[in-house]
Design a protein around this motif. Structure first.
Motif, PDB file in Angstrom:
ATOM      1  N   GLU A   9       0.668  -1.260   0.066  1.00  0.00           N
ATOM      2  CA  GLU A   9       0.080  -0.025  -0.017  1.00  0.00           C
ATOM      3  C   GLU A   9       0.932   1.274   0.107  1.00  0.00           C
ATOM      4  OE1 GLU A   9      -3.835   1.885   2.697  1.00  0.00           O
ATOM      5  OE2 GLU A   9      -2.793  -0.127   2.932  1.00  0.00           O
ATOM      6  N   LYS A  12       2.428   1.547  -3.551  1.00  0.00           N
ATOM      7  CA  LYS A  12       1.575   2.151  -4.383  1.00  0.00           C
ATOM      8  C   LYS A  12       1.371   3.487  -4.096  1.00  0.00           C
ATOM      9  CE  LYS A  12      -1.361  -1.660  -5.208  1.00  0.00           C
ATOM     10  NZ  LYS A  12      -2.820  -2.431  -4.894  1.00  0.00           N
ATOM     11  N   LEU A  45       2.085  -1.119 -12.281  1.00  0.00           N
ATOM     12  CA  LEU A  45       1.980   0.216 -12.480  1.00  0.00           C
ATOM     13  C   LEU A  45       3.219   0.852 -12.755  1.00  0.00           C
ATOM     14  CD1 LEU A  45       3.041  -0.121  -9.459  1.00  0.00           C
ATOM     15  CD2 LEU A  45       0.887   0.264  -8.687  1.00  0.00           C
TER      16      LEU A  45
END
Length: 192
Positions: A9, A12, A45
């Motif tokens: 998390e 990200k 990503l």
DNA sequence: CCCTGATTCGC
DNA sequence: GCGAATCAGG
């Protein structure tokens, strides 16, 4: 360390904020920037676009040009940040002792300066611009980190070096590098 | 030489 | 899946 939900998390979040892989790695601890980058890729990503990933497949093998999207480039602070001059530098170098003046001047008054001729209009323009901000260093003041672009006629008083922070490796500042290395017609993409 | 991300490949 | 090594570039 392993990639727990929390750590992922954070990854990200930070990646989304444009933080660099090394920064993220440092924040998380226990991982290298390589690990971060690797994870970023595995999470899909790599491209820092908020969400929409139209062509996800997108030949990840060679799709190089598309991966260069930096939303937040360097804010680029003032160039001269660590300049604390204590002396106005009155130029004691120019005493009455006759200077050598000409040394290699054979025929032409001056060997055509790299920038004298027609180059890229914009490059030239930027050079003009830069010359206003130039630090006007003498030869002695040049270091490996200063732009060594000469300005003016070496045979006269009106001669100095740019002196702005040079690019890594290069002998010139960004602007002068631009005009110095013109003949680069087409960049070769020698990608494996 | 500092840094960045990208990719590969043995584990 | 992981990440060090390597690569390409600023």
């Amino acid at each position: 360390m392993s990639w727990t939900d929390e750590r992922v998390e954070v990854l990200k979040k930070m990646w989304g904020e444009g933080k660099s892989a090394s920064q993220i790695a440092k924040e998380l601890g226990g991982v290298t920037r390589n690990a971060v980058i690797g994870k970023v890729h595995r999470l899909g990503l790599s491209n820092r676009s908020g969400g929409a990933s139209p062509a996800k497949a997108a030949t990840a093998a060679k799709a190089k040009p598309a991966a260069k999207a930096k939303p937040a480039e360097k804010p680029k602070p003032a160039a001269a940040a660590s300049e604390t001059e204590a002396k106005p530098a009155p130029a004691p170098v120019n005493r009455a002792v006759g200077r050598p003046k000409l040394v290699v001047t054979a025929g032409q008054p001056l060997p055509p300066q790299p920038s004298a001729n027609e180059i890229s209009p914009e490059a030239l323009a930027s050079v003009r611009e830069v010359e206003k901000k130039a630090k006007r260093l003498s030869v002695m003041e040049l270091t490996e980190k200063t732009c060594k672009w000469p300005v003016g006629d070496p045979a006269t008083e009106d001669f100095w070096f740019c002196g702005l922070p040079s690019q890594q490796g290069k002998p010139y500042c960004e602007a002068h590098v631009g005009v110095a290395f013109q003949p680069m017609s087409a960049r070769r993409d020698r990608r494996r």
